[in-house]
Design a protein around this motif. Sequence first.
Motif, short mmCIF file in Angstrom:
data_model
loop_
_atom_site.label_atom_id
_atom_site.label_comp_id
_atom_site.label_asym_id
_atom_site.label_seq_id
_atom_site.Cartn_x
_atom_site.Cartn_y
_atom_site.Cartn_z
N GLY A 95 5.18 8.42 -9.13
CA GLY A 95 5.93 7.22 -9.45
C GLY A 95 6.47 6.47 -8.24
N HIS A 96 6.39 7.07 -7.06
CA HIS A 96 6.92 6.42 -5.87
C HIS A 96 5.89 5.48 -5.24
CE1 HIS A 96 10.08 9.80 -5.09
NE2 HIS A 96 10.44 8.96 -6.04
N ALA A 97 6.42 4.46 -4.56
CA ALA A 97 5.61 3.56 -3.74
C ALA A 97 5.71 4.08 -2.30
CB ALA A 97 6.12 2.14 -3.83
N VAL A 98 4.57 4.42 -1.72
CA VAL A 98 4.54 5.01 -0.39
C VAL A 98 3.82 4.06 0.55
CG1 VAL A 98 3.87 7.03 0.96
CG2 VAL A 98 4.45 7.31 -1.46
N THR A 99 4.52 3.60 1.57
CA THR A 99 3.92 2.72 2.57
C THR A 99 3.46 3.56 3.75
OG1 THR A 99 5.36 0.91 1.88
CG2 THR A 99 4.27 0.68 4.01
N GLY A 105 -2.77 0.85 12.82
CA GLY A 105 -1.47 0.24 12.57
C GLY A 105 -1.43 -0.62 11.32
N ASP A 106 -2.54 -0.68 10.58
CA ASP A 106 -2.57 -1.45 9.33
C ASP A 106 -1.72 -0.74 8.28
OD1 ASP A 106 -4.32 -3.33 10.44
OD2 ASP A 106 -6.09 -2.19 9.81
N GLU A 107 -0.82 -1.50 7.66
CA GLU A 107 0.08 -0.93 6.65
C GLU A 107 -0.42 -1.22 5.24
OE1 GLU A 107 4.16 -2.07 7.18
OE2 GLU A 107 4.11 -1.62 9.33
N THR A 108 -0.30 -0.22 4.38
CA THR A 108 -0.67 -0.35 2.98
C THR A 108 0.36 0.42 2.16
OG1 THR A 108 -3.01 -0.34 3.62
CG2 THR A 108 -2.53 -0.04 1.29
N THR A 109 0.70 -0.13 1.00
CA THR A 109 1.60 0.56 0.08
C THR A 109 0.81 1.03 -1.12
OG1 THR A 109 3.48 -0.77 0.80
CG2 THR A 109 3.69 0.35 -1.33
N TYR A 110 0.90 2.32 -1.41
CA TYR A 110 0.25 2.92 -2.57
C TYR A 110 1.33 3.37 -3.55
CZ TYR A 110 -3.85 3.11 0.44
OH TYR A 110 -4.89 2.76 1.26
N VAL A 111 1.06 3.22 -4.83
CA VAL A 111 1.97 3.69 -5.86
C VAL A 111 1.25 4.82 -6.61
CG1 VAL A 111 3.38 3.11 -7.86
CG2 VAL A 111 3.00 1.40 -6.07
N LEU A 155 -2.78 9.15 8.35
CA LEU A 155 -1.83 8.14 7.90
C LEU A 155 -0.42 8.61 8.24
CD1 LEU A 155 -3.27 7.59 4.30
CD2 LEU A 155 -3.62 6.11 6.29
N GLU A 156 0.40 7.66 8.68
CA GLU A 156 1.81 7.96 8.94
C GLU A 156 2.63 7.37 7.81
OE1 GLU A 156 5.50 7.04 11.99
OE2 GLU A 156 3.51 6.30 12.49
N ILE A 157 3.54 8.16 7.25
CA ILE A 157 4.40 7.69 6.17
C ILE A 157 5.51 6.83 6.78
CG2 ILE A 157 5.87 8.35 4.21
CD1 ILE A 157 3.01 9.43 3.95
N LEU A 158 5.55 5.56 6.38
CA LEU A 158 6.56 4.62 6.90
C LEU A 158 7.77 4.52 5.99
CD1 LEU A 158 4.24 1.73 8.13
CD2 LEU A 158 5.17 3.66 9.46
N SER A 159 7.54 4.49 4.67
CA SER A 159 8.66 4.41 3.74
C SER A 159 8.25 4.94 2.38
CB SER A 159 9.16 2.97 3.60
OG SER A 159 8.19 2.17 2.96
N ILE A 160 9.27 5.36 1.64
CA ILE A 160 9.09 5.84 0.26
C ILE A 160 10.13 5.11 -0.57
CG2 ILE A 160 9.19 7.83 -1.28
CD1 ILE A 160 8.64 9.59 1.25
N ASP A 161 9.66 4.36 -1.57
CA ASP A 161 10.53 3.54 -2.39
C ASP A 161 10.15 3.65 -3.86
OD1 ASP A 161 12.01 2.09 -0.21
OD2 ASP A 161 9.95 1.46 0.28
#
Length: 163
Positions: A95-99, A105-111, A155-161
């Motif tokens: 259920g989390h959105a993980v950027t 360095g390209d960023e992507t957010t996956y849910v 992949l490096e985890i940038l944020s979890i929302d």
Amino acid sequence: MSRAFVKEGDGALDPLPDLPVSPHPNYVTPNGLATLQSRLRDAQSRLATLKARPDRLDKLPEAAAERDIRYIEARLRSAILIDPAAQPLTHAAFGHAVTVADENGDETTYVIVGEDEADPARHLIAPHSPLARALIGAAVGDAVTWRKPSGTVSLEILSIDLP
């Protein structure tokens, strides 16, 4: 002409084979559960419309609608509701959105969502997918390895929302 090879039936169809149901646990988000319930109502309405037709010689659409209803009902019976807001945002979870950022360095957010909600083109991924398996349990700052058929990606985890 011989009638030995002519099958005469009563006009009814044998039921269509059921759609395959995933062997994985059926985790759903609140949105995923609502979508399944809406799909069931739509399929039941479609079946009622088909059965109300004055000319019902072609029973295949009805059989397909009944099969769809059986599938959706099975998915609803096996649904395990997970509220993403009830889970801490310290580690990636269902259920989390993980950027993430890739090597360029390209960023992507996956849910991470349930199978019935998954849509990789929209970055909605099922929990048993290789990418979700790599992300689940990781924290911000962690590096994970995504094993793809074309090779591995770091992949490096940038944020979890919350989505």
